[in-house]
Motif scaffolding. Structure first.
Motif, PDB file in Angstrom:
ATOM      1  N   THR A  36       0.933  -1.291   0.054  1.00 39.28           N
ATOM      2  CA  THR A  36       0.008   0.100   0.051  1.00 39.28           C
ATOM      3  C   THR A  36       0.724   1.214   0.063  1.00 39.28           C
ATOM      4  O   THR A  36       0.700   2.218   0.744  1.00 39.28           O
ATOM      5  CB  THR A  36      -0.965   0.162   1.024  1.00 39.28           C
ATOM      6  N   GLY A  37       1.806   1.292  -0.879  1.00 35.71           N
ATOM      7  CA  GLY A  37       2.677   2.471  -0.973  1.00 35.71           C
ATOM      8  C   GLY A  37       3.482   2.953   0.196  1.00 35.71           C
ATOM      9  O   GLY A  37       4.283   3.959   0.171  1.00 35.71           O
ATOM     10  N   ALA A  38       3.882   1.757   0.803  1.00 35.95           N
ATOM     11  CA  ALA A  38       4.747   2.051   2.020  1.00 35.95           C
ATOM     12  C   ALA A  38       5.833   1.060   1.938  1.00 35.95           C
ATOM     13  O   ALA A  38       5.541  -0.173   1.601  1.00 35.95           O
ATOM     14  CB  ALA A  38       4.216   1.839   3.406  1.00 35.95           C
ATOM     15  N   GLY A  39       7.279   1.347   2.096  1.00 33.97           N
ATOM     16  CA  GLY A  39       8.433   0.155   2.308  1.00 33.97           C
ATOM     17  C   GLY A  39       8.961  -0.452   1.016  1.00 33.97           C
ATOM     18  O   GLY A  39       9.321  -1.318   1.159  1.00 33.97           O
ATOM     19  N   TYR A  40       8.407   0.262  -0.037  1.00 38.11           N
ATOM     20  CA  TYR A  40       8.742  -0.257  -1.229  1.00 38.11           C
ATOM     21  C   TYR A  40      10.276   0.103  -1.805  1.00 38.11           C
ATOM     22  O   TYR A  40      10.619   1.277  -1.316  1.00 38.11           O
ATOM     23  CB  TYR A  40       7.819  -0.153  -2.476  1.00 38.11           C
ATOM     24  N   PRO A  41      11.079  -0.382  -2.736  1.00 38.57           N
ATOM     25  CA  PRO A  41      12.179  -0.085  -2.873  1.00 38.57           C
ATOM     26  C   PRO A  41      12.170   1.236  -3.773  1.00 38.57           C
ATOM     27  O   PRO A  41      11.173   1.391  -4.796  1.00 38.57           O
ATOM     28  CB  PRO A  41      12.721  -1.376  -4.038  1.00 38.57           C
ATOM     29  N   LYS A  42      12.984   2.143  -3.783  1.00 37.81           N
ATOM     30  CA  LYS A  42      12.769   3.672  -4.282  1.00 37.81           C
ATOM     31  C   LYS A  42      13.570   3.847  -5.377  1.00 37.81           C
ATOM     32  O   LYS A  42      13.180   4.360  -6.560  1.00 37.81           O
ATOM     33  CB  LYS A  42      13.087   4.645  -3.291  1.00 37.81           C
ATOM     34  N   ALA A  43      14.702   2.933  -5.538  1.00 39.36           N
ATOM     35  CA  ALA A  43      15.646   3.332  -6.679  1.00 39.36           C
ATOM     36  C   ALA A  43      15.663   2.144  -7.597  1.00 39.36           C
ATOM     37  O   ALA A  43      16.006   2.537  -8.783  1.00 39.36           O
ATOM     38  CB  ALA A  43      17.107   3.296  -6.134  1.00 39.36           C
ATOM     39  N   LEU A  44      15.668   1.003  -7.104  1.00 36.52           N
ATOM     40  CA  LEU A  44      15.999  -0.528  -8.130  1.00 36.52           C
ATOM     41  C   LEU A  44      14.683  -0.332  -9.212  1.00 36.52           C
ATOM     42  O   LEU A  44      15.123  -0.699 -10.279  1.00 36.52           O
ATOM     43  CB  LEU A  44      15.907  -1.606  -7.314  1.00 36.52           C
ATOM     44  N   PRO A  45      13.385   0.043  -8.726  1.00 40.90           N
ATOM     45  CA  PRO A  45      12.483  -0.047 -10.131  1.00 40.90           C
ATOM     46  C   PRO A  45      12.728   0.750 -11.150  1.00 40.90           C
ATOM     47  O   PRO A  45      12.721   0.444 -12.290  1.00 40.90           O
ATOM     48  CB  PRO A  45      11.271   0.578  -9.281  1.00 40.90           C
ATOM     49  N   THR A  46      13.221   1.991 -10.934  1.00 40.13           N
ATOM     50  CA  THR A  46      13.785   2.781 -11.988  1.00 40.13           C
ATOM     51  C   THR A  46      14.993   2.442 -12.836  1.00 40.13           C
ATOM     52  O   THR A  46      15.036   2.464 -14.101  1.00 40.13           O
ATOM     53  CB  THR A  46      13.961   4.269 -11.657  1.00 40.13           C
ATOM     54  N   ALA A  47      16.068   2.016 -12.137  1.00 41.10           N
ATOM     55  CA  ALA A  47      17.218   1.072 -12.709  1.00 41.10           C
ATOM     56  C   ALA A  47      16.687  -0.043 -13.410  1.00 41.10           C
ATOM     57  O   ALA A  47      17.281  -0.039 -14.492  1.00 41.10           O
ATOM     58  CB  ALA A  47      18.165   0.993 -11.746  1.00 41.10           C
ATOM     59  N   ILE A  48      15.670  -0.709 -12.917  1.00 42.04           N
ATOM     60  CA  ILE A  48      15.266  -2.099 -13.725  1.00 42.04           C
ATOM     61  C   ILE A  48      14.663  -1.573 -15.066  1.00 42.04           C
ATOM     62  O   ILE A  48      14.766  -2.002 -16.154  1.00 42.04           O
ATOM     63  CB  ILE A  48      14.682  -2.830 -12.852  1.00 42.04           C
ATOM     64  N   ALA A  49      13.676  -0.482 -14.845  1.00 41.81           N
ATOM     65  CA  ALA A  49      12.941   0.006 -16.226  1.00 41.81           C
ATOM     66  C   ALA A  49      13.985   0.709 -17.031  1.00 41.81           C
ATOM     67  O   ALA A  49      13.702   0.363 -18.349  1.00 41.81           O
ATOM     68  CB  ALA A  49      11.957   1.238 -15.489  1.00 41.81           C
ATOM     69  N   ASN A  50      14.930   1.286 -16.378  1.00 39.85           N
ATOM     70  CA  ASN A  50      16.049   1.805 -17.505  1.00 39.85           C
ATOM     71  C   ASN A  50      16.592   0.706 -18.541  1.00 39.85           C
ATOM     72  O   ASN A  50      16.909   0.704 -19.535  1.00 39.85           O
ATOM     73  CB  ASN A  50      17.132   2.702 -17.089  1.00 39.85           C
ATOM     74  N   ARG A  51      16.996  -0.366 -17.745  1.00 43.53           N
ATOM     75  CA  ARG A  51      17.511  -1.620 -18.434  1.00 43.53           C
ATOM     76  C   ARG A  51      16.498  -2.168 -19.454  1.00 43.53           C
ATOM     77  O   ARG A  51      17.005  -2.403 -20.307  1.00 43.53           O
ATOM     78  CB  ARG A  51      17.809  -2.750 -17.444  1.00 43.53           C
ATOM     79  N   ALA A  52      15.384  -2.180 -18.943  1.00 39.92           N
ATOM     80  CA  ALA A  52      14.129  -2.690 -19.817  1.00 39.92           C
ATOM     81  C   ALA A  52      14.170  -1.822 -21.365  1.00 39.92           C
ATOM     82  O   ALA A  52      14.100  -2.375 -22.285  1.00 39.92           O
ATOM     83  CB  ALA A  52      12.929  -2.746 -19.299  1.00 39.92           C
ATOM     84  N   LYS A  53      14.286  -0.548 -20.868  1.00 37.86           N
ATOM     85  CA  LYS A  53      14.066   0.510 -21.978  1.00 37.86           C
ATOM     86  C   LYS A  53      15.466   0.244 -23.129  1.00 37.86           C
ATOM     87  O   LYS A  53      15.223   0.334 -24.267  1.00 37.86           O
ATOM     88  CB  LYS A  53      14.009   2.073 -21.858  1.00 37.86           C
ATOM     89  N   GLU A  54      16.477   0.193 -22.502  1.00 39.46           N
ATOM     90  CA  GLU A  54      17.670  -0.137 -23.427  1.00 39.46           C
ATOM     91  C   GLU A  54      17.714  -1.342 -23.993  1.00 39.46           C
ATOM     92  O   GLU A  54      17.960  -1.517 -25.339  1.00 39.46           O
ATOM     93  CB  GLU A  54      19.045  -0.063 -22.163  1.00 39.46           C
ATOM     94  N   ALA A  55      17.116  -2.358 -23.294  1.00 35.47           N
ATOM     95  CA  ALA A  55      17.157  -3.737 -24.194  1.00 35.47           C
ATOM     96  C   ALA A  55      16.229  -3.798 -25.327  1.00 35.47           C
ATOM     97  O   ALA A  55      16.249  -4.134 -26.381  1.00 35.47           O
ATOM     98  CB  ALA A  55      16.755  -4.756 -23.169  1.00 35.47           C
ATOM     99  N   HIS A  56      14.973  -3.027 -24.904  1.00 30.47           N
ATOM    100  CA  HIS A  56      14.088  -2.944 -26.114  1.00 30.47           C
ATOM    101  C   HIS A  56      14.571  -2.093 -27.235  1.00 30.47           C
ATOM    102  O   HIS A  56      14.056  -2.568 -28.403  1.00 30.47           O
ATOM    103  CB  HIS A  56      12.577  -2.287 -25.420  1.00 30.47           C
ATOM    104  N   ALA A  57      15.277  -1.023 -26.656  1.00 24.66           N
ATOM    105  CA  ALA A  57      15.625  -0.099 -28.023  1.00 24.66           C
ATOM    106  C   ALA A  57      16.684  -0.878 -28.887  1.00 24.66           C
ATOM    107  O   ALA A  57      16.870  -0.512 -30.025  1.00 24.66           O
ATOM    108  CB  ALA A  57      16.288   0.904 -27.512  1.00 24.66           C
ATOM    109  N   ALA A  58      17.355  -1.865 -28.231  1.00 25.39           N
ATOM    110  CA  ALA A  58      18.136  -2.805 -29.039  1.00 25.39           C
ATOM    111  C   ALA A  58      17.441  -3.853 -29.692  1.00 25.39           C
ATOM    112  O   ALA A  58      18.437  -4.648 -30.284  1.00 25.39           O
ATOM    113  CB  ALA A  58      19.463  -3.218 -27.879  1.00 25.39           C
ATOM    114  N   GLY A  59      16.561  -4.166 -29.565  1.00 25.68           N
ATOM    115  CA  GLY A  59      15.656  -5.176 -30.046  1.00 25.68           C
ATOM    116  C   GLY A  59      15.649  -6.335 -29.477  1.00 25.68           C
ATOM    117  O   GLY A  59      15.401  -7.557 -29.878  1.00 25.68           O
TER     118      GLY A  59
END
Length: 507
Positions: A36-59
């Protein structure tokens, strides 16, 4: 480096979120903290999302299977969904971007009772958990994790995962330490009983023991939880709260409840918060909560001396109250206990403490079946959460709802629920701004008039007409009469005209 990382061994694992994200691979099953919006990781989700975007851009393909305690926040579920970084989600999802991906069929979603979810993962029902990413207040000298503002499924994910990443968030108050009560469920079969007899019983430790050899990264953050503010209490919510209190007064008059013995559970939202506001001026004293989440209203009850103890697995506080909790955690930990959700939501304990459960709904039908999850049967909103855990096992189960939604286009009372999460066998009381329907001990046809009385006056004639058709001479079976030809006319009208009302009413 933060002095919150007291373990020399784990200090050597400190790195950036981008570096830590390299340990999360495409196809991994990832358990994250958060409830419920408490105690979740704050930095890793964005870092993982950026990995996904980079991978998708590379096909290349890149997506993970994501397990949490319950909902998280836009900077967790939202950024991952926006990056198409999630292939499968469990057990609950409330982020609008993620909800749209689920409803579009672009993301798999398993809606699971919260009390079941940790056990599912720990016992390998989904396969091996590759990574656990958990937020902590601090890491002790021994390498133990002191959780932050939620516990959720952290214990199970940390035990099951092959690799562990810890986010140490210095925004979270160090005074939260001592608020947690960590007790590990014994392995199956033939478990011993959970030794909780009262909501305030403490049975465990204030930290989570982990295998420090599995820790591959520690990331430092300083970022607040992102909970939304509650809406101001409106007239409808006030009326619902008043009707709920009338029901409680009736239980006292009947000798089934005392002013000094109310144990409560409450779902999340504006209407439940209004109910707790109503309790402030009630005759009830020494209220206890054995529930999932601590909301603003419970904090007010504690401050007023009305609530003596609140046991949960997480906070669900407005930004103002989250800041207050951070500033005064040392005081509040005398009254608040945060447990693993496999304990906070456990049927055994719920049945034992004799609580009154109060949850919201999407719709209820004239016989008392409740839909908590799917609009018009197909479009998931969030999930069943813990409402099933508490409804099935409570001393009294109640549901509270406004009679209509979307400016009157949707009725909360329908002829036949388009999806059923809580059957008539478990639903005891339903409450709207028009009163309450006590369904206990009633045969199905005896419930109908009580349920129709909860509906908005615009919809009552349509519901009465439906019941008349269902009990006409053409129907030979009278235990739970339905006219299947028109049972979902409300939902068909909504799909066709944008309103559940009949065409005649819309003209």
């Amino acid at each position: 480096m933060s002095d919150r990382i007291a373990s020399e061994k784990l200090r050597s694992k400190v790195m950036s979120a981008d570096e830590a994200a390299q340990f999360v691979n495409a196809g991994d099953k990832v358990g994250m903290s958060g409830f419920t919006g408490a105690g979740y990781p704050k930095a890793l989700p964005t870092a993982i999302a950026n990995r996904a975007k980079e991978a998708h851009a590379a096909g290349s393909e890149y997506a993970i299977d994501l397990f949490t305690g319950a909902s998280t926040a836009p900077d967790c579920d939202g950024v991952l969904a926006e990056a198409d970084a999630v292939r499968f989600r469990m057990p609950y999802a409330s982020d609008p971007i993620m909800r749209n991906k689920i409803n579009e069929g672009k993301m798999g979603y398993s809606d699971i009772h919260l009390s079941h979810s940790g056990q599912y993962v720990e016992n390998g029902f989904f396969g091996k958990l590759n990574v656990a990413i958990v937020e902590a207040v601090r890491i002790t000298e021994e390498g133990h994790i002191v959780p932050s503002s939620s516990v959720g499924n952290n214990v199970e994910y940390l035990a099951a995962a092959e690799k562990i990443i810890i986010e140490v968030n210095s925004w979270q108050s160090l005074d939260l330490e001592g608020m947690h009560d960590i007790w590990n469920m014994p392995k199956l079969p033939n478990r011993i009983a959970i030794p909780i007899s009262n909501a305030g019983d403490r049975i465990g430790k204030s930290y989570i023991e982990i295998d420090t050899d599995k820790v591959v990264a520690v990331v430092e953050t300083n970022t607040p939880d992102r909970n939304a503010p509650f809406k101001p209490v409106d007239e409808v919510s006030q009326k619902i709260a008043g009707n709920f209190l009338d029901f409680l007064e009736g239980e006292v008059a009947a000798g089934r409840l005392s002013y000094d013995g109310y144990v409560m559970q409450s779902g999340v939202g504006n209407v439940p918060n209004a109910v707790m506001a109503g309790l402030l001026d009630s005759k009830f004293e020494n209220i206890q909560a054995y529930t999932e989440v601590i909301q603003d209203g419970m904090v007010d009850l504690i401050d007023a001396g009305k609530m003596t103890v609140a046991s949960a697995t997480s906070f669900s506080l407005s930004p103002e109250y989250a800041e207050k909790m951070n500033n005064e955690a040392a005081r509040y930990r005398e009254s608040i206990i945060l447990r693993p959700q496999q304990i906070s939501n456990h049927p055994e304990v719920i049945r034992r403490v004799g609580l009154i459960a109060t949850n919201g709904l999407i719709e209820a039908d004239i016989y008392g079946n409740v839909n908590s999850t799917n609009v018009s049967g197909s479009r998931v909103m969030n999930g069943i959460g813990g409402s099933g855990d508490f409804t099935r096992n409570a001393y009294i189960s109640s549901f509270i709802t406004p009679s209509e939604a979307k400016g009157g286009a949707i009725s909360a009372i329908v002829p036949f629920a388009s999806h059923i999460d809580h059957t008539e066998h478990d639903v005891m009381v339903v409450i709207s701004e028009y009163g309450y329907a006590d369904l206990r001990g009633l045969a199905p046809r005896e419930r109908v008039s009580k349920m129709i009385a909860l509906a908005h006056p615009d919809y009552r004639p349509l519901l009465e007409e439906y019941y008349a058709r269902a009990t006409s001479g053409d129907n030979k079976f009278m235990q739970t009469p339905h006219d299947l030809a028109t049972a979902f006319d409300f939902h068909r009208n909504l799909a066709k005209n944008g309103s559940m009302k009949s065409q005649d009413q819309l003209v």
